[in-house]
Motif scaffolding. Sequence first.
Motif, mmCIF file in Angstrom:
data_model
loop_
_atom_site.group_PDB
_atom_site.id
_atom_site.type_symbol
_atom_site.label_atom_id
_atom_site.label_comp_id
_atom_site.label_asym_id
_atom_site.label_seq_id
_atom_site.Cartn_x
_atom_site.Cartn_y
_atom_site.Cartn_z
ATOM 1 N N TYR A 153 10.472 -1.681 5.875
ATOM 2 C CA TYR A 153 9.120 -1.221 6.209
ATOM 3 C C TYR A 153 8.692 -1.662 7.613
ATOM 4 O O TYR A 153 8.200 -0.859 8.395
ATOM 5 N N THR A 204 7.136 4.668 4.277
ATOM 6 C CA THR A 204 5.957 4.002 3.707
ATOM 7 C C THR A 204 5.848 4.351 2.223
ATOM 8 O O THR A 204 6.566 5.210 1.710
ATOM 9 N N SER A 205 4.924 3.694 1.537
ATOM 10 C CA SER A 205 4.894 3.793 0.065
ATOM 11 C C SER A 205 4.278 5.077 -0.460
ATOM 12 O O SER A 205 4.523 5.458 -1.593
ATOM 13 N N ARG A 206 3.421 5.704 0.326
ATOM 14 C CA ARG A 206 2.651 6.880 -0.119
ATOM 15 C C ARG A 206 1.767 6.546 -1.331
ATOM 16 O O ARG A 206 1.514 7.408 -2.187
ATOM 17 N N TYR A 239 -2.444 14.710 3.670
ATOM 18 C CA TYR A 239 -1.984 13.357 3.995
ATOM 19 C C TYR A 239 -1.537 13.370 5.446
ATOM 20 O O TYR A 239 -1.126 14.409 5.971
ATOM 21 N N ASN A 260 0.443 7.150 9.075
ATOM 22 C CA ASN A 260 -0.509 6.241 9.732
ATOM 23 C C ASN A 260 -0.469 6.299 11.254
ATOM 24 O O ASN A 260 -1.511 6.348 11.906
HETATM 25 C C1 LIG Z 1 -8.064 7.382 11.691
HETATM 26 C C2 LIG Z 1 -7.501 6.777 10.423
HETATM 27 C C3 LIG Z 1 -7.967 7.202 9.191
HETATM 28 C C4 LIG Z 1 -7.463 6.651 8.005
HETATM 29 N N1 LIG Z 1 -7.968 7.077 6.808
HETATM 30 C C5 LIG Z 1 -7.536 6.507 5.651
HETATM 31 C C6 LIG Z 1 -8.079 6.908 4.405
HETATM 32 O O1 LIG Z 1 -8.968 7.754 4.316
HETATM 33 N N2 LIG Z 1 -7.582 6.332 3.281
HETATM 34 C C7 LIG Z 1 -6.594 5.365 3.325
HETATM 35 O O2 LIG Z 1 -6.188 4.865 2.281
HETATM 36 N N3 LIG Z 1 -6.097 4.957 4.498
HETATM 37 C C8 LIG Z 1 -6.519 5.500 5.659
HETATM 38 N N4 LIG Z 1 -5.981 5.084 6.851
HETATM 39 C C9 LIG Z 1 -4.990 3.980 6.859
HETATM 40 C C10 LIG Z 1 -3.520 4.421 6.750
HETATM 41 O O3 LIG Z 1 -3.252 5.418 7.690
HETATM 42 C C11 LIG Z 1 -3.147 4.930 5.359
HETATM 43 O O4 LIG Z 1 -3.554 4.007 4.369
HETATM 44 C C12 LIG Z 1 -1.641 5.111 5.217
HETATM 45 O O5 LIG Z 1 -1.164 5.997 6.202
HETATM 46 C C13 LIG Z 1 -1.338 5.681 3.829
HETATM 47 O O6 LIG Z 1 0.043 5.882 3.672
HETATM 48 P P1 LIG Z 1 0.879 4.940 2.716
HETATM 49 O O7 LIG Z 1 0.216 4.815 1.402
HETATM 50 O O8 LIG Z 1 2.277 5.423 2.730
HETATM 51 O O9 LIG Z 1 0.738 3.559 3.479
HETATM 52 P P2 LIG Z 1 1.623 2.220 3.440
HETATM 53 O O10 LIG Z 1 2.044 1.951 4.826
HETATM 54 O O11 LIG Z 1 2.663 2.289 2.410
HETATM 55 O O12 LIG Z 1 0.545 1.105 3.090
HETATM 56 C C14 LIG Z 1 0.266 0.702 1.739
HETATM 57 C C15 LIG Z 1 -1.209 0.757 1.483
HETATM 58 O O13 LIG Z 1 -1.906 -0.159 2.322
HETATM 59 C C16 LIG Z 1 -3.163 0.380 2.703
HETATM 60 N N5 LIG Z 1 -3.177 0.568 4.154
HETATM 61 C C17 LIG Z 1 -2.126 0.823 4.964
HETATM 62 N N6 LIG Z 1 -2.528 0.882 6.251
HETATM 63 C C18 LIG Z 1 -3.846 0.672 6.245
HETATM 64 C C19 LIG Z 1 -4.829 0.604 7.263
HETATM 65 N N7 LIG Z 1 -4.537 0.742 8.553
HETATM 66 N N8 LIG Z 1 -6.110 0.388 6.897
HETATM 67 C C20 LIG Z 1 -6.434 0.215 5.600
HETATM 68 N N9 LIG Z 1 -5.556 0.256 4.601
HETATM 69 C C21 LIG Z 1 -4.275 0.479 4.905
HETATM 70 C C22 LIG Z 1 -3.283 1.725 2.002
HETATM 71 O O14 LIG Z 1 -3.967 1.539 0.790
HETATM 72 C C23 LIG Z 1 -1.840 2.107 1.779
HETATM 73 O O15 LIG Z 1 -1.657 2.990 0.707
HETATM 74 C C24 LIG Z 1 -6.476 5.631 8.064
HETATM 75 C C25 LIG Z 1 -6.003 5.215 9.320
HETATM 76 C C26 LIG Z 1 -6.504 5.780 10.482
HETATM 77 C C27 LIG Z 1 -5.980 5.298 11.811
#
Ligand SMILES: Cc1cc2nc3c(=O)[nH]c(=O)nc-3n(C[C@H](O)[C@H](O)[C@H](O)COP(=O)(O)OP(=O)(O)OC[C@H]3O[C@@H](n4cnc5c(N)ncnc54)[C@H](O)[C@@H]3O)c2cc1C
Length: 472
Positions: free
Chosen positions: A217, A229-231, A334, A337
């Motif tokens: 990761y 990433t985990s989605r 989706y 990040n």
């Molecule tokens: C402009 C912008 C808008 C975003 N809007 C959202 C949104 O509406 N909902 C959302 O859940 N995340 C949001 N994020 C944060 C992040 O982009 C997503 O959580 C992430 O891309 C989701 O993919 P993943 O579950 O594979 O993440 P992974 O990388 O697998 O992360 C695991 C979990 O950690 C949390 N996480 C990860 N990165 C962040 C972060 N930067 N801030 C807060 N929590 C995080 C999420 O719950 C995520 O599911 C946003 C980021 C930006 C820059």
Amino acid sequence: MQLHWHRRDLRASDNRGLATAAEAAEGEGGVVPVFVFDDGVLAHAGAARVRFMLDALARLRERYRERGSDLVVARGDPAEEIPRLAAEYDAERVVWNQDYSGLARTRDAAVRRALDDASVARESVHDAIHHEPGSITTNAGDPYSVYTYFWKKWRDREKADPYPAPEADSLADVTGGDLPDIGDLGFEQPTADVPEAGTEAARERLSSFCEDAIYRYDEDRDYPERDATSRLSTDLKWGTIGIREVYEATEEAAESADGEEADSVEEFQSQLAWREFYAHVLYFNPEVVTENYKSYENGIEWREDEEGLTAWKAGETGYPIVDAGMRQLREEAYMHNRMRMLVASFLTKDLLLDWREGYAHFREYLADHDTANDNGGWQWAASTGTDAQPYFRVFNPTTQGERYDPDATYIKEYVPELRDASAEEIHSWNELSPTERESAAPDYYDPIVDHAERREMAISMFEDARGDDEDD
Ligand SMILES: Cc1cc2nc3c(=O)[nH]c(=O)nc-3n(C[C@H](O)[C@H](O)[C@H](O)COP(=O)(O)OP(=O)(O)OC[C@H]3O[C@@H](n4cnc5c(N)ncnc54)[C@H](O)[C@@H]3O)c2cc1C
């Protein structure tokens, strides 16, 4: 009898509120699980989110039916519906898990008052995050505004274990109503592919991530085509899986890791902590939903540019990596990040448009839209938020594309007009002559702005807002 009011916790296992209600209801008539379609909340929803929610509710209902119970559904104002359901089932107490957004807190306060008026006991518990707002503070007792310090305390704090799913005999023998169709709720079917909903699907995502990708990761998470990433974001937004269960799986993954792999697991846990950091920020600053977290001497003079905004939303800016991100959003509800960071930077620092425009668009299209994270992400990119990107650090969309999608694999997946162009042409699109562009990808767009020029404009826009000239 006890009522458990499901909201953003669409699961039966690792659900603290439900476990609390079930413990008290065993041998006392059981728990009645209820869900209320609230038009006040639906007014802020998007089709993809509603689709996921309905699918998750269907899975949850199956789970209850397998255990001889059912999910009772209602529609209307929870301040009327919850006391009505409590009276219908003669419930002694209503239990729910807390939600930290301002809108939810206002709604919950109205429900609390209505239950008090009806002399029905109620209890709300912390469940959605490990450490509740106010539990991680500076030594002076203030909420943190800098993530790194928050993270250190968050990491070292003991975490609760998952809560057990209620046994069948602690659930009430009830018959729930039908779930509405998406059209009944005022939404069209989304055009995007929405992820499979429900605890089982969430568990599958979690276990497959923890088997392998979690160990890479740290290295891979910024590269959108690596699927690293985990989605889990949509599951965490809707609570189809509990945070304790997620964390426990990462701890188990950490047990068989050392060195870089162990660091990688910790990096993932630190993203979970970002989620909690932003939940705390929103809890203590509910106004950030519409206002800058940071205050500026003169206010920021965002531009108005309907054409630019439309091109950004459609993924037609002529900046390949930005367009790929915006189109992923439309196709999958989706976005990766790094792409979220980039497209948000492009909107605010290249188009010089207010972050609220981008936030509203994300809120409409993301299946994982979460007020705290979405707002935190936007205000981070716009340099207006807590621990935000400094205003003078402006992402260059061309070099970002080159660095994080060197072979243009991600770009080509979402921008079919560029499939026949070489990675080199794609990564120098803004430097090619009109004739070169015409020959490389005749159907793709010319860049709508000059990044170098806009970068300068963005910096001076922020300096004006800060009143820097006046200090000289
Ligand atoms: C402009 C912008 C808008 C975003 N809007 C959202 C949104 O509406 N909902 C959302 O859940 N995340 C949001 N994020 C944060 C992040 O982009 C997503 O959580 C992430 O891309 C989701 O993919 P993943 O579950 O594979 O993440 P992974 O990388 O697998 O992360 C695991 C979990 O950690 C949390 N996480 C990860 N990165 C962040 C972060 N930067 N801030 C807060 N929590 C995080 C999420 O719950 C995520 O599911 C946003 C980021 C930006 C820059």
